[in-house]
Design a protein around this motif. Sequence first.
Motif, PDB file in Angstrom:
ATOM      1  N   HIS A  19      -5.346   2.716   5.840  1.00 47.22           N
ATOM      2  CA  HIS A  19      -4.615   1.527   5.235  1.00 47.22           C
ATOM      3  C   HIS A  19      -3.704   2.112   4.336  1.00 47.22           C
ATOM      4  CE1 HIS A  19      -6.446   1.247   1.246  1.00 47.22           C
ATOM      5  NE2 HIS A  19      -7.612   1.460   1.735  1.00 47.22           N
ATOM      6  N   ILE A  20      -2.632   1.251   4.030  1.00 49.22           N
ATOM      7  CA  ILE A  20      -1.481   1.533   2.859  1.00 49.22           C
ATOM      8  C   ILE A  20      -1.628   1.012   1.852  1.00 49.22           C
ATOM      9  CG2 ILE A  20       0.095   2.641   4.473  1.00 49.22           C
ATOM     10  CD1 ILE A  20       1.529  -0.064   4.854  1.00 49.22           C
ATOM     11  N   CYS A  21      -2.704   0.146   1.423  1.00 49.63           N
ATOM     12  CA  CYS A  21      -3.302  -0.425   0.292  1.00 49.63           C
ATOM     13  C   CYS A  21      -2.585  -1.811  -0.077  1.00 49.63           C
ATOM     14  CB  CYS A  21      -2.759   0.215  -0.979  1.00 49.63           C
ATOM     15  SG  CYS A  21      -3.314   1.858  -0.952  1.00 49.63           S
ATOM     16  N   CYS A  22      -1.365  -2.074   0.721  1.00 44.02           N
ATOM     17  CA  CYS A  22      -0.716  -3.334   0.020  1.00 44.02           C
ATOM     18  C   CYS A  22      -0.795  -4.726   0.673  1.00 44.02           C
ATOM     19  CB  CYS A  22       0.959  -3.170   0.248  1.00 44.02           C
ATOM     20  SG  CYS A  22       1.707  -1.638  -0.409  1.00 44.02           S
ATOM     21  N   GLY A  32       4.885  -5.879   9.441  1.00 48.94           N
ATOM     22  CA  GLY A  32       5.268  -5.144   8.397  1.00 48.94           C
ATOM     23  C   GLY A  32       4.497  -3.922   7.904  1.00 48.94           C
ATOM     24  N   ILE A  33       3.202  -4.079   8.218  1.00 50.90           N
ATOM     25  CA  ILE A  33       2.404  -2.741   8.129  1.00 50.90           C
ATOM     26  C   ILE A  33       2.626  -1.763   8.946  1.00 50.90           C
ATOM     27  CG2 ILE A  33       0.160  -1.688   8.122  1.00 50.90           C
ATOM     28  CD1 ILE A  33      -0.761  -4.511   7.187  1.00 50.90           C
ATOM     29  N   SER A  34       2.982  -2.138  10.134  1.00 53.06           N
ATOM     30  CA  SER A  34       3.491  -1.051  11.164  1.00 53.06           C
ATOM     31  C   SER A  34       4.940  -0.586  10.912  1.00 53.06           C
ATOM     32  CB  SER A  34       3.651  -1.827  12.643  1.00 53.06           C
ATOM     33  OG  SER A  34       4.029  -0.887  13.468  1.00 53.06           O
ATOM     34  N   LEU A  35       5.815  -1.311  10.238  1.00 51.78           N
ATOM     35  CA  LEU A  35       6.933  -0.897  10.048  1.00 51.78           C
ATOM     36  C   LEU A  35       7.016   0.006   8.795  1.00 51.78           C
ATOM     37  CD1 LEU A  35       9.102  -4.197  10.847  1.00 51.78           C
ATOM     38  CD2 LEU A  35       9.442  -2.127  12.059  1.00 51.78           C
ATOM     39  N   ALA A  53      -5.776   5.826  -3.973  1.00 51.05           N
ATOM     40  CA  ALA A  53      -7.458   5.708  -4.402  1.00 51.05           C
ATOM     41  C   ALA A  53      -8.171   5.535  -3.076  1.00 51.05           C
ATOM     42  CB  ALA A  53      -7.719   4.901  -5.515  1.00 51.05           C
ATOM     43  N   ASN A  54      -9.264   5.939  -2.644  1.00 49.54           N
ATOM     44  CA  ASN A  54     -10.002   5.696  -1.514  1.00 49.54           C
ATOM     45  C   ASN A  54     -10.867   4.454  -1.758  1.00 49.54           C
ATOM     46  OD1 ASN A  54     -11.005   5.655   1.067  1.00 49.54           O
ATOM     47  ND2 ASN A  54     -12.769   7.324   0.401  1.00 49.54           N
ATOM     48  N   VAL A  55     -10.336   3.216  -1.992  1.00 48.21           N
ATOM     49  CA  VAL A  55     -10.784   2.016  -2.255  1.00 48.21           C
ATOM     50  C   VAL A  55     -10.184   0.830  -1.541  1.00 48.21           C
ATOM     51  CG1 VAL A  55     -11.422   2.636  -4.591  1.00 48.21           C
ATOM     52  CG2 VAL A  55      -9.264   1.575  -4.260  1.00 48.21           C
ATOM     53  N   ARG A  56     -10.857  -0.255  -1.518  1.00 50.37           N
ATOM     54  CA  ARG A  56     -10.189  -1.452  -0.839  1.00 50.37           C
ATOM     55  C   ARG A  56      -9.634  -2.275  -1.704  1.00 50.37           C
ATOM     56  NH1 ARG A  56      -9.562  -1.280   4.539  1.00 50.37           N
ATOM     57  NH2 ARG A  56      -9.764  -3.923   4.446  1.00 50.37           N
ATOM     58  N   GLY A  57      -8.282  -1.682  -1.901  1.00 54.87           N
ATOM     59  CA  GLY A  57      -7.450  -2.283  -2.922  1.00 54.87           C
ATOM     60  C   GLY A  57      -6.227  -1.603  -3.079  1.00 54.87           C
ATOM     61  N   LYS A  58      -5.187  -2.295  -4.087  1.00 56.13           N
ATOM     62  CA  LYS A  58      -3.940  -1.577  -4.245  1.00 56.13           C
ATOM     63  C   LYS A  58      -4.007  -0.568  -5.390  1.00 56.13           C
ATOM     64  CE  LYS A  58      -1.761  -6.170  -2.913  1.00 56.13           C
ATOM     65  NZ  LYS A  58      -3.036  -7.092  -2.618  1.00 56.13           N
ATOM     66  N   VAL A  59      -4.221   0.438  -4.977  1.00 55.15           N
ATOM     67  CA  VAL A  59      -4.340   1.672  -6.101  1.00 55.15           C
ATOM     68  C   VAL A  59      -3.692   2.641  -5.484  1.00 55.15           C
ATOM     69  CG1 VAL A  59      -5.599   2.862  -7.366  1.00 55.15           C
ATOM     70  CG2 VAL A  59      -6.403   0.623  -6.906  1.00 55.15           C
ATOM     71  N   ALA A  87      -4.230  -2.477  -8.800  1.00 59.13           N
ATOM     72  CA  ALA A  87      -4.660  -3.854  -8.852  1.00 59.13           C
ATOM     73  C   ALA A  87      -5.430  -4.044 -10.115  1.00 59.13           C
ATOM     74  CB  ALA A  87      -5.174  -4.303  -7.554  1.00 59.13           C
ATOM     75  N   GLY A  88      -5.414  -5.456 -10.401  1.00 60.45           N
ATOM     76  CA  GLY A  88      -6.296  -5.796 -11.446  1.00 60.45           C
ATOM     77  C   GLY A  88      -7.689  -5.349 -11.819  1.00 60.45           C
TER      78      GLY A  88
END
Length: 256
Positions: A19-22, A32-35, A53-59, A87-88
């Motif tokens: 995944h690309i986080c965002c 948008g993810i594909s693009l 980072a290997n997490v489920r979040g935006k890092v 991410a927070g």
Amino acid sequence: MQETIELITLNQENIAREHICCALADKKSEKGISLKKEWLKSRFAEGLKFIKANVRGKVFIEYIPAEFAWSPITAPDYMFINCLWVAGRFKGMGLGSRLLEECIKDAKDKNGIVILSSKNKKPYLADKKFLLKKGFVVCDTAPPFFELMVKRFKDAPLPRFKENAQKLRIEGKEDLSILYTNQCPFTESYVQEVEEAAKEYNLTVGKKRIISREEAQNCPSPYTTYSIYYKGFFITHEILSKDKFMKIMDNLLVVK
């Protein structure tokens, strides 16, 4: 704790499965993810790095040699950070510092690193306070609030915004003009939301997807991922939902 979190660098082999986080939880942004992934794959040969980072979040951090940056700057032999996002709920774990260190290692033989920030904290722009702590300084400004920050490794000329980045004006017959790229997976779907909202104000809309580095480097605003112009004048760089756009328009129409 932060040392136990793995950092993953995307490449041609793993980008399809990673995944690309965002936009992890944003179903509207599947296209948008594909693009975005296609955009990344086209930049890898230019030296772009996307490390997360290997997490489920935006890092994550995304950076590229400045000569290939989709930004109207002059920064010979610098590295340009497209985005540095923690991410927070992941703040305070040292992940931002670790990601920045990865960029510093890759830029050690260059003149330094540049990144787009703002005088006061703004969405989608790097946190100035964090950058100042890491040795960055403001080297140029552009209206209405953009700042170019640099961390120099050599006594080299300071990076600058190009003259066109100071304009904040666009020519066009439409009431509303939207410039955007696929650097962000949100832009494609949220452009459509603004188009729908514009109908409620009887506004004509012109949208242009920037598809080359050359186009981006000649944009009239420092932030090329997304920008909106009303009657030819820049109004925001924020990627807007329908509701947020309508609030901005309501305020603009009251002022006028």
